[in-house]
Design an enzyme around this catalytic site. Sequence first.
Site, PDB file in Angstrom:
ATOM      1  N   SER A 150       4.567  -2.675  -1.471  1.00 50.05           N
ATOM      2  CA  SER A 150       3.677  -1.478  -0.747  1.00 50.05           C
ATOM      3  C   SER A 150       4.261  -1.101   0.758  1.00 50.05           C
ATOM      4  O   SER A 150       4.137  -0.219   1.342  1.00 50.05           O
ATOM      5  CB  SER A 150       2.275  -2.157  -0.478  1.00 50.05           C
ATOM      6  N   HIS A 171       6.757   2.561  -7.168  1.00 48.86           N
ATOM      7  CA  HIS A 171       5.575   2.056  -6.590  1.00 48.86           C
ATOM      8  C   HIS A 171       4.298   2.680  -7.122  1.00 48.86           C
ATOM      9  O   HIS A 171       4.349   3.904  -6.983  1.00 48.86           O
ATOM     10  CB  HIS A 171       5.583   2.560  -4.894  1.00 48.86           C
ATOM     11  N   GLU A 183       5.712   6.486  -6.955  1.00 52.44           N
ATOM     12  CA  GLU A 183       6.622   6.737  -5.756  1.00 52.44           C
ATOM     13  C   GLU A 183       7.927   6.239  -6.328  1.00 52.44           C
ATOM     14  O   GLU A 183       8.005   4.918  -6.372  1.00 52.44           O
ATOM     15  CB  GLU A 183       6.203   6.338  -4.471  1.00 52.44           C
ATOM     16  N   ASN A 221       1.312   5.149   1.710  1.00 48.24           N
ATOM     17  CA  ASN A 221       0.929   4.169   2.515  1.00 48.24           C
ATOM     18  C   ASN A 221       1.036   4.160   3.809  1.00 48.24           C
ATOM     19  O   ASN A 221       0.366   3.772   4.981  1.00 48.24           O
ATOM     20  CB  ASN A 221       1.492   2.528   2.168  1.00 48.24           C
TER      21      ASN A 221
HETATM   22  N1  CAA Z   1      -9.309   0.673 -16.068  1.00 46.80           N
HETATM   23  C1  CAA Z   1      -9.717   1.641 -16.871  1.00 46.80           C
HETATM   24  N2  CAA Z   1     -10.553   2.416 -16.796  1.00 46.80           N
HETATM   25  C2  CAA Z   1     -11.062   2.594 -15.517  1.00 46.80           C
HETATM   26  C3  CAA Z   1     -10.642   1.649 -14.280  1.00 46.80           C
HETATM   27  C4  CAA Z   1      -9.639   0.709 -14.640  1.00 46.80           C
HETATM   28  N3  CAA Z   1      -9.469  -0.357 -13.820  1.00 46.80           N
HETATM   29  N4  CAA Z   1     -11.391   1.877 -13.409  1.00 46.80           N
HETATM   30  C5  CAA Z   1     -12.012   3.162 -13.825  1.00 46.80           C
HETATM   31  N5  CAA Z   1     -11.855   3.489 -14.951  1.00 46.80           N
HETATM   32  C6  CAA Z   1     -12.226   4.631 -15.560  1.00 46.80           C
HETATM   33  C7  CAA Z   1     -13.333   4.356 -16.737  1.00 46.80           C
HETATM   34  O1  CAA Z   1     -13.370   5.261 -17.713  1.00 46.80           O
HETATM   35  C8  CAA Z   1     -14.592   4.482 -15.971  1.00 46.80           C
HETATM   36  O2  CAA Z   1     -15.949   4.747 -16.954  1.00 46.80           O
HETATM   37  P1  CAA Z   1     -16.489   3.260 -17.206  1.00 46.80           P
HETATM   38  O3  CAA Z   1     -16.844   2.601 -16.071  1.00 46.80           O
HETATM   39  O4  CAA Z   1     -17.591   4.156 -18.114  1.00 46.80           O
HETATM   40  O5  CAA Z   1     -15.610   2.488 -18.072  1.00 46.80           O
HETATM   41  C9  CAA Z   1     -14.247   5.688 -14.990  1.00 46.80           C
HETATM   42  O6  CAA Z   1     -13.159   5.472 -14.857  1.00 46.80           O
HETATM   43  C10 CAA Z   1     -15.234   5.569 -13.821  1.00 46.80           C
HETATM   44  O7  CAA Z   1     -15.121   4.403 -12.948  1.00 46.80           O
HETATM   45  P2  CAA Z   1     -15.958   4.110 -11.786  1.00 46.80           P
HETATM   46  O8  CAA Z   1     -17.556   4.488 -12.207  1.00 46.80           O
HETATM   47  O9  CAA Z   1     -15.914   2.448 -11.698  1.00 46.80           O
HETATM   48  O10 CAA Z   1     -15.736   4.623 -10.664  1.00 46.80           O
HETATM   49  P3  CAA Z   1     -15.077   5.851 -10.079  1.00 46.80           P
HETATM   50  O11 CAA Z   1     -15.496   7.111 -10.905  1.00 46.80           O
HETATM   51  O12 CAA Z   1     -15.182   5.800  -8.550  1.00 46.80           O
HETATM   52  O13 CAA Z   1     -13.461   5.681 -10.454  1.00 46.80           O
HETATM   53  C11 CAA Z   1     -11.461   4.965  -9.321  1.00 46.80           C
HETATM   54  C12 CAA Z   1     -12.852   4.670 -10.033  1.00 46.80           C
HETATM   55  C13 CAA Z   1     -10.508   5.650 -10.343  1.00 46.80           C
HETATM   56  C14 CAA Z   1     -10.929   3.724  -8.819  1.00 46.80           C
HETATM   57  C15 CAA Z   1     -11.824   5.847  -8.272  1.00 46.80           C
HETATM   58  O14 CAA Z   1     -13.014   5.389  -7.249  1.00 46.80           O
HETATM   59  C16 CAA Z   1     -10.838   6.223  -7.125  1.00 46.80           C
HETATM   60  O15 CAA Z   1      -9.972   6.971  -7.442  1.00 46.80           O
HETATM   61  N6  CAA Z   1     -10.640   5.375  -5.959  1.00 46.80           N
HETATM   62  C17 CAA Z   1      -9.461   5.437  -5.047  1.00 46.80           C
HETATM   63  C18 CAA Z   1      -8.405   4.308  -5.568  1.00 46.80           C
HETATM   64  C19 CAA Z   1      -7.251   4.643  -4.524  1.00 46.80           C
HETATM   65  O16 CAA Z   1      -7.370   5.270  -3.556  1.00 46.80           O
HETATM   66  N7  CAA Z   1      -6.011   3.857  -4.926  1.00 46.80           N
HETATM   67  C20 CAA Z   1      -5.001   3.800  -4.281  1.00 46.80           C
HETATM   68  C21 CAA Z   1      -4.955   2.641  -3.494  1.00 46.80           C
HETATM   69  S1  CAA Z   1      -3.331   2.352  -2.221  1.00 46.80           S
HETATM   70  C22 CAA Z   1      -2.445   1.869  -3.307  1.00 46.80           C
HETATM   71  O17 CAA Z   1      -2.671   1.419  -4.504  1.00 46.80           O
HETATM   72  C23 CAA Z   1      -1.016   1.681  -2.879  1.00 46.80           C
HETATM   73  C24 CAA Z   1      -0.923   0.399  -2.122  1.00 46.80           C
HETATM   74  O18 CAA Z   1       0.435  -0.196  -2.029  1.00 46.80           O
HETATM   75  C25 CAA Z   1      -1.887  -0.502  -1.296  1.00 46.80           C
HETATM   76  P1  NAD Z   2      -2.191  -9.823  -6.706  1.00 41.74           P
HETATM   77  O1  NAD Z   2      -2.444 -10.950  -5.390  1.00 41.74           O
HETATM   78  O2  NAD Z   2      -3.373  -9.348  -7.230  1.00 41.74           O
HETATM   79  O3  NAD Z   2      -1.307 -10.770  -7.557  1.00 41.74           O
HETATM   80  C1  NAD Z   2       0.293 -11.047  -7.401  1.00 41.74           C
HETATM   81  C2  NAD Z   2       0.434 -12.088  -8.511  1.00 41.74           C
HETATM   82  O4  NAD Z   2       1.805 -12.534  -8.348  1.00 41.74           O
HETATM   83  C3  NAD Z   2      -0.335 -13.434  -8.598  1.00 41.74           C
HETATM   84  O5  NAD Z   2      -1.000 -13.350  -9.785  1.00 41.74           O
HETATM   85  C4  NAD Z   2       0.454 -14.425  -8.319  1.00 41.74           C
HETATM   86  O6  NAD Z   2       0.332 -15.705  -9.154  1.00 41.74           O
HETATM   87  C5  NAD Z   2       1.794 -13.798  -8.639  1.00 41.74           C
HETATM   88  N1  NAD Z   2       3.058 -14.406  -8.270  1.00 41.74           N
HETATM   89  C6  NAD Z   2       3.177 -14.903  -6.983  1.00 41.74           C
HETATM   90  N2  NAD Z   2       4.723 -15.172  -6.630  1.00 41.74           N
HETATM   91  C7  NAD Z   2       5.001 -14.906  -8.037  1.00 41.74           C
HETATM   92  C8  NAD Z   2       6.469 -15.629  -8.560  1.00 41.74           C
HETATM   93  N3  NAD Z   2       7.251 -16.195  -7.793  1.00 41.74           N
HETATM   94  N4  NAD Z   2       6.567 -15.406  -9.822  1.00 41.74           N
HETATM   95  C9  NAD Z   2       5.845 -15.028 -10.530  1.00 41.74           C
HETATM   96  N5  NAD Z   2       4.361 -14.416 -10.216  1.00 41.74           N
HETATM   97  C10 NAD Z   2       4.103 -14.879  -9.037  1.00 41.74           C
HETATM   98  O7  NAD Z   2      -1.277  -8.847  -5.730  1.00 41.74           O
HETATM   99  P2  NAD Z   2      -1.112  -7.219  -6.176  1.00 41.74           P
HETATM  100  O8  NAD Z   2      -2.361  -6.556  -5.582  1.00 41.74           O
HETATM  101  O9  NAD Z   2      -1.181  -7.089  -7.497  1.00 41.74           O
HETATM  102  O10 NAD Z   2       0.140  -6.854  -5.494  1.00 41.74           O
HETATM  103  C11 NAD Z   2       1.205  -7.048  -6.064  1.00 41.74           C
HETATM  104  C12 NAD Z   2       2.257  -6.403  -5.244  1.00 41.74           C
HETATM  105  O11 NAD Z   2       2.267  -4.958  -5.554  1.00 41.74           O
HETATM  106  C13 NAD Z   2       2.596  -6.564  -3.837  1.00 41.74           C
HETATM  107  O12 NAD Z   2       4.066  -6.430  -3.387  1.00 41.74           O
HETATM  108  C14 NAD Z   2       1.588  -5.389  -3.315  1.00 41.74           C
HETATM  109  O13 NAD Z   2       2.017  -5.076  -1.885  1.00 41.74           O
HETATM  110  C15 NAD Z   2       2.100  -4.399  -4.178  1.00 41.74           C
HETATM  111  N6  NAD Z   2       1.007  -3.200  -4.443  1.00 41.74           N
HETATM  112  C16 NAD Z   2      -0.273  -3.548  -4.250  1.00 41.74           C
HETATM  113  C17 NAD Z   2      -1.284  -2.707  -4.565  1.00 41.74           C
HETATM  114  C18 NAD Z   2      -2.935  -2.884  -4.443  1.00 41.74           C
HETATM  115  O14 NAD Z   2      -3.540  -2.003  -4.227  1.00 41.74           O
HETATM  116  N7  NAD Z   2      -3.053  -4.142  -4.379  1.00 41.74           N
HETATM  117  C19 NAD Z   2      -0.852  -1.331  -4.629  1.00 41.74           C
HETATM  118  C20 NAD Z   2       0.476  -0.979  -4.663  1.00 41.74           C
HETATM  119  C21 NAD Z   2       1.400  -2.096  -4.710  1.00 41.74           C
END
Ligand code: CAA
Ligand code: NAD
Length: 315
Positions: A150, A171, A183, A221
């Site tokens: 991330s 990503h 990405e 991010n």
């Molecule tokens: N797997 C499969 N289907 C899914 C699902 C999953 N994990 N989550 C949701 N769905 C589908 C299903 O069809 C679900 O219907 P059912 O509950 O009947 O199965 C439908 O979507 C609607 O889901 P929800 O009622 O739970 O909720 P929602 O309409 O709010 O949708 C969401 C869920 C898609 C997660 C939406 O809330 C959303 O887009 N949230 C924002 C997520 C976001 O911003 N993600 C980026 C995070 S940052 C990142 O990832 C990068 C990083 O490095 C940290």
């Molecule tokens: P998580 O904690 O849900 O899962 C990480 C997994 O990696 C765990 O099951 C752990 O047992 C396993 N693990 C750790 N060290 C290991 C090793 N040496 N060999 C094999 N398995 C190992 O974390 P996550 O949220 O899935 O995040 C994983 C990566 O993806 C991170 O780099 C995070 O920054 C990135 N990421 C996270 C998100 C998010 O929304 N959580 C979104 C995009 C990218």
Amino acid sequence: MAFVTRQLLRSMSSASDPATAAAKKIAIKQVTVIGGGLMGAGIAQVAAATGHTVVLVDQAEDILKKSRKGIEDSLKRVAKKMFADKPEASSQFVEKTLKNLTVSTDAASVVHSSDLVVEAIVENLNVKNELFNRLDKFAPEHTIFASNTSSLPITQIANSTSRQDRFGGLHFFNPVPMMKLVEVIKTPMTSQKTFDSLIDFSKALGKNPVSCQDTPGFIVNRLLVPYMLEAVRLYEKGHALKEDIDVAMKLGAGYPMGPFELLDYVGLDTCKYIIDGWHDAEPGNPLFAPSPLLDKLVEEKKFGKKTGEGFYKYK
Ligand code: CAA
Ligand code: NAD
């Protein structure tokens, strides 16, 4: 300068001669995903659902059992939507996808047949480097390595291997089966062939790839994490309730989740790793200032939805 950057980004998103580029690209069929948590399980799921042969690797059998169960549940939700009134087609899709997926606790023994290794383990540079350095010795020459990090520099992860030209960032976004974006990160050493292969792979998963230089947080991010941390600071100062901040951003800005719901969804541990890493690199940047409340919750092992409690409690 902006013009040069635009030109570079343009050249990154399309190969100059499609026919020649296509001949050079690696057709990715066999994929190893390392890390069976939130992200790795999702990446393995979409790769298997789109006809790739996938091995999902994690540290222990019980973790992999949970990953597989999560994938099965998610696949059923996807199938329910895809095949609304065709229950047979729906269960065939789930069965077929699961047939494409195996699990393992030994990455070194499975990468020998992989065209692509996608890493989604803990957000820690040393741990990622140790993993890639080891796998570099076992993976075939043509295998592309990619990190789903991330926030960490892809270049620094690639430097732990001898295949910097076959290394890029891939990503994905959480939840992977639902989020359309990937990405794709090209470091200065990533070859055009590798980059094109990663773009094609993202498209084969049904995703929409965008390209970005190897800059902290890439696109999403870099904007999203400071926004979420600013929401925590607003709450820490007592300026608004977290529930009201969430409602405000959903109803006033059209976001699908409020910042506290999203922090819990992403994982507070992961968010802390991200912000701490950026703060270490740029201590004076107020956008990257750590949050005492986030630190406290992580200290208490309240990582969000995945552990049952974060800013909110979950059943
Ligand atoms: N797997 C499969 N289907 C899914 C699902 C999953 N994990 N989550 C949701 N769905 C589908 C299903 O069809 C679900 O219907 P059912 O509950 O009947 O199965 C439908 O979507 C609607 O889901 P929800 O009622 O739970 O909720 P929602 O309409 O709010 O949708 C969401 C869920 C898609 C997660 C939406 O809330 C959303 O887009 N949230 C924002 C997520 C976001 O911003 N993600 C980026 C995070 S940052 C990142 O990832 C990068 C990083 O490095 C940290
Ligand atoms: P998580 O904690 O849900 O899962 C990480 C997994 O990696 C765990 O099951 C752990 O047992 C396993 N693990 C750790 N060290 C290991 C090793 N040496 N060999 C094999 N398995 C190992 O974390 P996550 O949220 O899935 O995040 C994983 C990566 O993806 C991170 O780099 C995070 O920054 C990135 N990421 C996270 C998100 C998010 O929304 N959580 C979104 C995009 C990218």
